[in-house]
Scaffold this motif. Structure first.
Motif, PDB file in Angstrom:
ATOM      1  N   GLY A  71       0.807  -1.209   0.000  1.00 46.47           N
ATOM      2  CA  GLY A  71       0.000   0.000   0.000  1.00 46.47           C
ATOM      3  C   GLY A  71       0.839   1.258   0.000  1.00 46.47           C
ATOM      4  N   THR A  73       0.586   5.634   1.483  1.00 51.18           N
ATOM      5  CA  THR A  73      -0.127   6.642   2.256  1.00 51.18           C
ATOM      6  C   THR A  73       0.567   7.980   2.084  1.00 51.18           C
ATOM      7  OG1 THR A  73      -1.028   7.167   4.440  1.00 51.18           O
ATOM      8  CG2 THR A  73       1.183   6.224   4.387  1.00 51.18           C
ATOM      9  N   GLY A 110      -4.169   3.663   0.503  1.00 52.67           N
ATOM     10  CA  GLY A 110      -4.842   2.600  -0.225  1.00 52.67           C
ATOM     11  C   GLY A 110      -3.856   1.580  -0.731  1.00 52.67           C
ATOM     12  N   GLU A 124      -5.340   7.747  -4.714  1.00 45.63           N
ATOM     13  CA  GLU A 124      -6.026   7.739  -3.428  1.00 45.63           C
ATOM     14  C   GLU A 124      -6.250   9.152  -2.892  1.00 45.63           C
ATOM     15  OE1 GLU A 124      -7.403   5.191  -2.004  1.00 45.63           O
ATOM     16  OE2 GLU A 124      -6.671   3.783  -3.514  1.00 45.63           O
ATOM     17  N   GLU A 127      -9.238  10.467  -4.802  1.00 45.07           N
ATOM     18  CA  GLU A 127     -10.504   9.831  -4.450  1.00 45.07           C
ATOM     19  C   GLU A 127     -10.962  10.195  -3.040  1.00 45.07           C
ATOM     20  OE1 GLU A 127      -9.987   5.776  -7.199  1.00 45.07           O
ATOM     21  OE2 GLU A 127      -9.906   5.645  -5.003  1.00 45.07           O
ATOM     22  N   GLU A 128     -10.032  10.194  -2.090  1.00 37.58           N
ATOM     23  CA  GLU A 128     -10.407  10.378  -0.689  1.00 37.58           C
ATOM     24  C   GLU A 128     -10.514  11.848  -0.293  1.00 37.58           C
ATOM     25  OE1 GLU A 128      -8.081   8.131   2.064  1.00 37.58           O
ATOM     26  OE2 GLU A 128      -8.419   6.226   1.028  1.00 37.58           O
ATOM     27  N   GLY A 171     -14.181   9.530  -1.232  1.00 33.78           N
ATOM     28  CA  GLY A 171     -14.063   8.103  -1.501  1.00 33.78           C
ATOM     29  C   GLY A 171     -14.906   7.652  -2.667  1.00 33.78           C
ATOM     30  N   GLU A 175     -17.439   1.328  -3.787  1.00 34.22           N
ATOM     31  CA  GLU A 175     -16.610   0.464  -2.942  1.00 34.22           C
ATOM     32  C   GLU A 175     -17.008   0.578  -1.473  1.00 34.22           C
ATOM     33  OE1 GLU A 175     -12.536   1.373  -3.746  1.00 34.22           O
ATOM     34  OE2 GLU A 175     -12.706   0.912  -5.893  1.00 34.22           O
ATOM     35  N   GLU A 177     -17.186   3.306   0.325  1.00 39.30           N
ATOM     36  CA  GLU A 177     -16.449   4.330   1.056  1.00 39.30           C
ATOM     37  C   GLU A 177     -17.327   5.552   1.314  1.00 39.30           C
ATOM     38  OE1 GLU A 177     -11.879   3.465  -0.418  1.00 39.30           O
ATOM     39  OE2 GLU A 177     -13.021   5.044  -1.402  1.00 39.30           O
TER      40      GLU A 177
END
Length: 218
Positions: A71, A73, A110, A124, A127-128, A171, A175, A177
């Motif tokens: 992953g 971050t 992610g 990520e 998206e987040e 998110g 999925e 989120e």
């Protein structure tokens, strides 16, 4: 035919029972057998290996490893305003293990899936948190739970601004989120570690790095 062994699993993988059999980096370890215990979206294996200890004795040992992939971050920060951009979302494993409501405050993160770490973390962050990330700083790579989980997490940091917040984030609904975006003063975020409101390991590590060696050092 066994799913994940000689029949593709839901992610199209086969040969999941052979991972580790070809390892040669440590001459004191010889993998002798790999059993596929479970193959859902992630993989649980039971591996048997011979281990040569410091006294020259060989013992047969077993370990179960959970393989969820690697992953990435990222800590997004505004050095001029001394703010950081974090997420808050429901995490059932934390909830079932004693967290009051399972709503963890975290840095965006992610799985890599089939992407390289930089590409994955840009995805990520968009998206987040709705941020179009520019130049990335690679901070370090960490095995987060090496006693049982194979995952290696790639840690990054990058600045953000109002101009780089190009979408609403939140998110991917498909999925499952549902992510809240939190813009916090950096000193407040550090205080939230002390009082337990931030209890996520990767987030604590990046906030401490930012205070000691990163954009808020000194």
């Amino acid at each position: 035919m066994t799913v994940g062994v000689d029949e593709p699993d839901q992610r199209g993988r086969i040969g999941l029972d052979r991972v580790g059999l070809d390892l040669t980096g440590n001459p004191r370890v010889r993998v002798t057998a790999v059993e596929l215990v479970a193959s859902g979206w992630h993989v649980l294996r039971r591996t048997t290996f011979d281990y040569l200890d410091a006294n020259g004795a060989v013992s047969s040992q077993q370990r179960e490893t959970y393989d969820r992939g690697n992953g990435a971050t990222i800590l997004l920060y505004d050095a001029a305003r001394r703010t950081v951009l974090l997420s808050r979302q429901f995490r059932f494993p934390a909830y079932v293990n004693g967290h009051p409501d399972g709503m963890l405050i975290e840095t965006a993160a992610g799985l890599l899936d089939d992407d390289d770490p930089a590409t994955a973390i840009r995805r990520e962050a968009g998206e987040e948190l709705g941020v179009d990330v520019g130049e990335l700083q690679h901070v370090f790579d960490v095995f987060m739970s090496p006693g049982s989980v194979t995952e290696k997490v790639h840690f990054f940091a990058a600045p953000y601004s109002d101009a780089s917040r190009t979408s609403g984030g939140g998110g991917v609904a498909e999925e499952g989120e549902e992510i809240d975006i939190l813009e916090l003063q950096f000193d407040e975020a550090l205080g939230m570690i002390d009082d337990g409101r931030i209890a996520d390991a990767k987030t604590i590590m990046l906030l401490q790095w930012a205070a000691l060696r990163g954009p808020f050092a000194g």
